[in-house]
Design an enzyme around this catalytic site. Sequence first.
Site, short mmCIF file in Angstrom:
data_model
loop_
_atom_site.label_atom_id
_atom_site.label_comp_id
_atom_site.label_asym_id
_atom_site.label_seq_id
_atom_site.Cartn_x
_atom_site.Cartn_y
_atom_site.Cartn_z
N HIS A 209 0.82 -1.23 0.00
CA HIS A 209 0.00 0.00 0.00
C HIS A 209 0.86 1.28 0.00
O HIS A 209 0.98 1.92 -1.02
CB HIS A 209 -1.01 0.05 1.16
N ASP A 260 -5.04 -8.37 -3.54
CA ASP A 260 -5.33 -8.09 -2.12
C ASP A 260 -6.62 -8.76 -1.64
O ASP A 260 -6.65 -9.96 -1.44
CB ASP A 260 -5.32 -6.57 -1.90
#
Length: 308
Positions: A209, A260
């Site tokens: 991220h 993810d």
Amino acid sequence: MLPWWKDTGVAETLSLPGFVNAHSHAFQRALRGRTEGDDFWGWRDAMLELAESLTVEQVRVGYEQVYREMLNAGYTAVGEFHYLGAAEAHAAVEAASEAGIELVLLLAAYGRGGIDRFRQGSPAEYLEQLEELRAAGVRVGLAPHSVRACTRDWLEELGRYAAAESLPLHVHACEQPREIEECLAEHGLRPIELLAETGCLGPHTTVVHATHADGRELDLLAEAGARICVCPTTEANLGDGFAPVQELCERGIGICVGSDSNVRIDPLEELRELEGIARRRAGRRNVVSVSSLLCFGADEGAAALGLE
Ligand SMILES: [Zn+2]
């Protein structure tokens, strides 16, 4: 004369690489289509409830379906960031083998928070689990879950082990502003600063991220030769924000992509979103070239998982 849509000078066949999904939590596929709470933290509650309920057999069967979906979408390898337990890790490995996708088991270290099944009692217990997987021939990486889940001691020990063994180290950081505020309150440091100070940043590190990383944190990543895994469709779904794509490129920081939460499984969509984010933030077009995007989707992902 050719019709206009054929008279482009573009070759009629296009070859694409096998894409690498550098960050997956396969079980979260089951949350697709649900409203999942009002924000990241509300979604996390739903995710924890699901995680608590899963059996080893459900992991074995469900993950195979998810990995087949990845293969059909063009991913040929996956980094499974796994925090459901040791027996479930073997089930994930079996599922990948049955589906025919290359898997690197990124075993999550979870010292505090979350739910019981996520946690190990100590870094030594964690490393025992990791070594048991390695002894069974499983390709592994270390994955201190986050600065929320791992204290300074844990980070130091895991950073040392990963560096000594030249193993990939993946860690979530700077996904949400609250995580940064809590880290500053506890350590007087931002998450990526803490990772640098505890020996967790190096050329085998992938920070997942980094949505809200500041300039100093990005400089630290560049100095260490670490990578970022951007997960655009999940980050959009969870309202995380926009990755600093242009700033990463300017610093020469390697970028890879991950599905993810598996709210979408499509490498081309992740890469298209990544460039879309860069354009929105930069206020111009063509921030990242097509060849760079393909490199992010394949080579950088492979390097992040130690598959070179
Ligand atoms: Zn994740």
